[in-house]
Design a protein around this motif. Structure first.
Motif: not given
Length: 95
Positions: A77-90, A5-13
């Motif tokens: 890994p280990h990003a502290k801030e959101k990527a560009d809010s225009r970055l879209e993903l599915r 597993v990738a330890c930690g949390e991945f979040s998105y809006a």
């Protein structure tokens, strides 16, 4: 700790049915498995997720289409801030 597993949390809006954005998290997601984000899995009925944050210990590949298809962006890994809010993903995969 498991190494599968990738330890930690991945979040998105995502945009909810009420038109407001809210954040969703994947905690300790599996390595090497494509995860189609359930909230945005159907391109004909939802807008893509956006503004991902990779707080895991693995590289995340964020894909613009379901099933890890189409173009993608690699998030370190280990990003502290959101990527560009225009970055879209599915969908996303961790390695």
């Amino acid at each position: 700790m498991s190494t599968s597993v990738a330890c930690g949390e991945f979040s998105y809006a995502v945009i909810g049915l009420d038109g407001k954005a809210f954040r969703v998290s994947l905690v300790d997601p599996p390595l090497g498995k494509c995860i189609t984000l359930p909230e945005v899995a159907d391109p004909s009925s939802s807008s893509p997720a956006f503004a991902p944050v990779n707080g895991t210990d693995a590289i995340a590949s964020a894909w613009v289409e379901p099933d890890c298809t189409g173009d993608y962006v690699t998030l370190q890994p280990h990003a502290k801030e959101k990527a560009d809010s225009r970055l879209e993903l599915r969908s996303v995969m961790f390695s």
